[in-house]
Design a protein around this motif. Structure first.
Motif, PDB file in Angstrom:
ATOM      1  N   ALA A 130     141.680 -27.236 -23.949  1.00 51.09           N
ATOM      2  CA  ALA A 130     141.230 -28.611 -24.057  1.00 51.09           C
ATOM      3  C   ALA A 130     140.565 -29.137 -22.710  1.00 51.09           C
ATOM      4  O   ALA A 130     139.690 -29.635 -22.813  1.00 51.09           O
ATOM      5  N   ALA A 131     141.270 -28.667 -21.478  1.00 49.86           N
ATOM      6  CA  ALA A 131     140.516 -28.970 -20.354  1.00 49.86           C
ATOM      7  C   ALA A 131     139.161 -28.524 -20.084  1.00 49.86           C
ATOM      8  O   ALA A 131     138.301 -29.202 -19.489  1.00 49.86           O
ATOM      9  N   LEU A 132     138.976 -27.179 -20.567  1.00 52.58           N
ATOM     10  CA  LEU A 132     137.642 -26.724 -20.529  1.00 52.58           C
ATOM     11  C   LEU A 132     136.706 -27.314 -21.447  1.00 52.58           C
ATOM     12  O   LEU A 132     135.384 -27.369 -21.189  1.00 52.58           O
ATOM     13  N   LEU A 133     137.195 -27.795 -22.481  1.00 56.16           N
ATOM     14  CA  LEU A 133     136.250 -28.444 -23.494  1.00 56.16           C
ATOM     15  C   LEU A 133     135.863 -29.999 -22.814  1.00 56.16           C
ATOM     16  O   LEU A 133     134.603 -30.182 -22.934  1.00 56.16           O
ATOM     17  N   VAL A 134     136.586 -30.391 -22.011  1.00 49.01           N
ATOM     18  CA  VAL A 134     136.164 -31.640 -21.480  1.00 49.01           C
ATOM     19  C   VAL A 134     135.616 -31.588 -20.201  1.00 49.01           C
ATOM     20  O   VAL A 134     134.463 -32.191 -20.025  1.00 49.01           O
ATOM     21  N   ASN A 135     135.845 -30.651 -19.509  1.00 49.86           N
ATOM     22  CA  ASN A 135     135.108 -30.392 -18.005  1.00 49.86           C
ATOM     23  C   ASN A 135     134.960 -28.681 -18.061  1.00 49.86           C
ATOM     24  O   ASN A 135     135.579 -28.074 -17.539  1.00 49.86           O
ATOM     25  N   THR A 136     133.599 -28.411 -18.561  1.00 49.62           N
ATOM     26  CA  THR A 136     133.313 -27.137 -18.689  1.00 49.62           C
ATOM     27  C   THR A 136     132.519 -26.637 -17.165  1.00 49.62           C
ATOM     28  O   THR A 136     131.690 -27.287 -16.778  1.00 49.62           O
ATOM     29  N   PRO A 137     133.241 -25.770 -16.609  1.00 49.53           N
ATOM     30  CA  PRO A 137     132.560 -25.364 -15.452  1.00 49.53           C
ATOM     31  C   PRO A 137     131.064 -24.342 -15.583  1.00 49.53           C
ATOM     32  O   PRO A 137     130.956 -23.934 -16.763  1.00 49.53           O
ATOM     33  N   PRO A 138     130.379 -24.169 -14.556  1.00 47.25           N
ATOM     34  CA  PRO A 138     129.147 -23.571 -14.639  1.00 47.25           C
ATOM     35  C   PRO A 138     129.321 -22.025 -15.011  1.00 47.25           C
ATOM     36  O   PRO A 138     130.367 -21.581 -14.884  1.00 47.25           O
ATOM     37  N   PRO A 139     128.184 -21.500 -15.577  1.00 47.36           N
ATOM     38  CA  PRO A 139     128.334 -20.054 -15.480  1.00 47.36           C
ATOM     39  C   PRO A 139     128.595 -19.278 -14.409  1.00 47.36           C
ATOM     40  O   PRO A 139     128.551 -19.667 -13.060  1.00 47.36           O
ATOM     41  N   SER A 140     129.355 -18.027 -14.487  1.00 48.10           N
ATOM     42  CA  SER A 140     129.686 -17.250 -13.572  1.00 48.10           C
ATOM     43  C   SER A 140     128.634 -16.714 -12.617  1.00 48.10           C
ATOM     44  O   SER A 140     127.623 -16.781 -13.232  1.00 48.10           O
ATOM     45  N   PRO A 141     128.714 -16.393 -11.412  1.00 47.83           N
ATOM     46  CA  PRO A 141     127.318 -15.867 -10.722  1.00 47.83           C
ATOM     47  C   PRO A 141     126.385 -15.025 -11.406  1.00 47.83           C
ATOM     48  O   PRO A 141     125.456 -15.159 -11.119  1.00 47.83           O
ATOM     49  N   ALA A 142     127.007 -13.986 -12.045  1.00 52.86           N
ATOM     50  CA  ALA A 142     126.393 -13.116 -12.692  1.00 52.86           C
ATOM     51  C   ALA A 142     125.811 -13.463 -14.193  1.00 52.86           C
ATOM     52  O   ALA A 142     124.915 -12.695 -14.636  1.00 52.86           O
ATOM     53  N   LYS A 151     132.580 -22.728 -27.548  1.00 56.63           N
ATOM     54  CA  LYS A 151     133.602 -23.923 -27.467  1.00 56.63           C
ATOM     55  C   LYS A 151     134.189 -24.313 -29.125  1.00 56.63           C
ATOM     56  O   LYS A 151     135.337 -24.787 -29.226  1.00 56.63           O
ATOM     57  N   LEU A 152     133.392 -24.318 -30.072  1.00 57.40           N
ATOM     58  CA  LEU A 152     133.644 -24.506 -31.560  1.00 57.40           C
ATOM     59  C   LEU A 152     134.884 -23.348 -31.733  1.00 57.40           C
ATOM     60  O   LEU A 152     135.881 -23.580 -32.338  1.00 57.40           O
ATOM     61  N   VAL A 153     134.413 -22.165 -31.471  1.00 62.91           N
ATOM     62  CA  VAL A 153     135.387 -20.917 -31.926  1.00 62.91           C
ATOM     63  C   VAL A 153     136.640 -21.028 -31.094  1.00 62.91           C
ATOM     64  O   VAL A 153     137.790 -20.846 -31.415  1.00 62.91           O
ATOM     65  N   LEU A 154     136.448 -21.387 -29.714  1.00 64.36           N
ATOM     66  CA  LEU A 154     137.730 -21.694 -28.751  1.00 64.36           C
ATOM     67  C   LEU A 154     138.591 -22.571 -29.471  1.00 64.36           C
ATOM     68  O   LEU A 154     139.884 -22.836 -29.653  1.00 64.36           O
ATOM     69  N   MET A 155     138.123 -23.789 -29.854  1.00 62.34           N
ATOM     70  CA  MET A 155     138.733 -25.026 -30.346  1.00 62.34           C
ATOM     71  C   MET A 155     139.552 -24.737 -31.548  1.00 62.34           C
ATOM     72  O   MET A 155     140.825 -24.815 -31.587  1.00 62.34           O
ATOM     73  N   ALA A 156     138.798 -24.034 -32.577  1.00 59.10           N
ATOM     74  CA  ALA A 156     139.619 -23.661 -33.838  1.00 59.10           C
ATOM     75  C   ALA A 156     140.691 -22.372 -33.507  1.00 59.10           C
ATOM     76  O   ALA A 156     141.501 -22.597 -34.272  1.00 59.10           O
ATOM     77  N   ASN A 157     140.417 -21.482 -32.773  1.00 56.45           N
ATOM     78  CA  ASN A 157     141.142 -20.458 -32.642  1.00 56.45           C
ATOM     79  C   ASN A 157     142.430 -20.810 -31.913  1.00 56.45           C
ATOM     80  O   ASN A 157     143.432 -20.485 -32.347  1.00 56.45           O
TER      81      ASN A 157
END
Length: 477
Positions: free
Chosen positions: A41-53, A63-69
């Motif tokens: 839930a925290a990541l859906l609200v405030n998504t960090p940027p992509p990793s350096p690589a 996000k959709l799959v994460l929320m449902a699962n």
């Protein structure tokens, strides 16, 4: 913080393995699944940027799959507390640890932007599900486990060959050699057409077998029929979503190349074939858990049809993924309760469930109406949008076949569900000790509430997320 999605369940798996008592061990599941849900839930609200690589990122599709699962796994973990209280004589250490490792693997699938890493995570879900299917430790469950491992492993191996071909197409085209999704999308049109075409075929077959698209679905009836209800719910509502996400990553690359239209046509054909297979094999099905396997084949077919139609149907297909996940959770958890109450999953013995398990039977009946596209439940909305898109695009044959298969499936499923729920309990049937109780009824009831709410109101943040995800696939806002 995104790595917490993977590390938290792994920590829970280690802890569950160390807890010596069967009764106490099961509580590790809801504790860590709720923690993982909070992180999601925290990541859906405030998504960090992509990793350096660039290997790790949570985009709208993820996000959709994460929320449902996350929602489905949390509900199943709460249900597991009540379910395993009836199975105390059977050790549950492997079950609890495997469930949490599987949650970690599905989370890694969701955040992977590198197709090689995504493949590894998807293979991990295959391996961790095997001991869960074998939980009942009988001849039929071991047969189902081997069939699941064999077919899914062959499928995932074919997908690996597809990834090799895709990587080689970048070498032949003298592009940047990478399996990072952004790079592949950027260079898709410039990749070598022969190797790119071969890659798409192998990836579609490989990930399609993991999803259970017909005729690659043959592992589903045995696995769903022999696994415990909560494992069936995760297979049909969680693992399918992960395989679908892998296919959507390939869809993104195909849409950015010149082969997007061909990829859509193949998906459209496979989707209609899956619905046709479900319509045929669901008729007069005597095992109601196997019937749910064919229902899963139907609904991955519906999603494939939406992807094949493209444009506005993409929004509906992604919405249907969520609706199917939640509704399948209700179906499998409630039918698991009925199975225990009658000690059988054959319609020859299971009759009149409303008299023996009124709450579970009522949920099973409501979920049957929902999954077959009856209003006012959520699957009706997504299915209506898909068929409307088909006719709106002038694809009348697809729309007509879609409606025909839905009608046939409704009739076939009703011929199994209605006698199970509304019939008379056989007078000579042994009475088991299972009774409907809050720990095994409230979790599917909560999911059924979500299915009903999404049928009458889709929250604005969810609508926005669905539109963003559809745009990633080339859909209309």
């Amino acid at each position: 913080m995104m790595w917490a999605l993977v590390l938290l369940p792994l920590l829970g798996a280690a802890l569950s393995w160390l807890v010596p008592d069967n009764r106490r061990r099961v509580w590790v599941l809801p504790v860590f699944s709720l923690a993982q849900l909070g992180v999601s839930a925290a990541l859906l609200v405030n998504t960090p940027p992509p990793s350096p690589a660039g290997w790790i990122w949570l985009d709208p599709l993820g996000k959709l799959v994460l929320m449902a699962n996350s929602v489905l796994f949390t509900v199943c973990s709460l249900y597991a507390v009540g379910y395993l209280s009836y199975r105390l004589k059977r050790p549950n250490r492997v079950l609890c640890a495997s469930l949490l490792v599987c949650l970690a693997a599905t989370s890694l699938v969701v955040i992977s932007q590198h197709l090689g890493l995504l493949w590894i995570a998807l293979e991990a879900t295959t391996l961790t599900m095997a001991p869960l299917i074998y939980f009942n430790h009988n001849a039929r469950s071991i047969e189902a486990t081997w069939k699941y491992l064999l077919i899914c492993s062959v499928g995932i191996a074919i997908a690996l060959l597809g990834l090799f071909f895709l990587a080689y197409s970048t070498i032949v085209a003298k592009q940047e050699v990478s399996l990072l999704l952004p790079s592949l999308i950027r260079d898709a049109a410039a990749l070598h057409p022969g190797w790119r075409h071969a890659a798409f075929i192998f990836l579609l077959v490989g990930f399609g077998s993991k999803m259970g698209l017909a005729p690659l679905h043959t592992w589903k009836p045995d696995a769903y029929g022999e696994a415990p209800g909560l494992v069936g719910a995760l297979l049909a509502g969680g693992l399918v979503n992960c395989a679908l996400l892998a296919l959507l990553r390939v869809y993104q690359v195909a849409a950015a190349s010149s082969e997007g239209a061909l990829f859509q046509q193949v998906l459209l054909a496979m989707g209609l074939v899956s619905m046709a297979f479900a319509a045929v094999f669901m008729a007069r099905q005597s095992d109601f858990k196997r019937m749910l396997a064919y229902s899963s084949v139907e609904h991955v077919g519906i999603i494939a049809v939406a992807l094949g139609l493209g444009k506005g149907a993409l929004f509906a297909g992604l919405l249907h993924m969520i609706n199917n996940s939640l509704t399948k959770g209700v179906l499998f958890l409630s039918c698991g309760n009925i199975h225990r109450a009658f000690n059988s999953k054959s319609t020859q013995f299971v009759r009149g469930a409303l008299r023996r398990t009124p709450w579970s039977a009522a949920l099973f009946l409501a979920a049957f109406l929902a999954i077959t596209g009856s209003p006012p439940f959520a699957p009706f909305v997504s299915e209506f949008l898909i068929v409307s898109s088909a006719f709106g695009q002038g694809n009348h044959w697809t729309g007509a076949l879609f409606l025909l298969f839905l009608a046939l499936i409704f009739i076939g499923m009703a011929s199994t569900v209605l006698p199970v729920v509304l019939g008379e309990v056989p007078p000579d049937l042994e009475r088991t000790r299972y009774r409907d109780a809050a720990p095994t009824v409230l979790p599917p009831l909560a999911l059924m509430g979500l299915v009903l709410v999404l049928g009458v109101w889709i929250p604005t943040p969810l609508q926005d997320l669905l539109h963003e995800a559809a745009r990633l696939l080339g859909g209309e806002a």
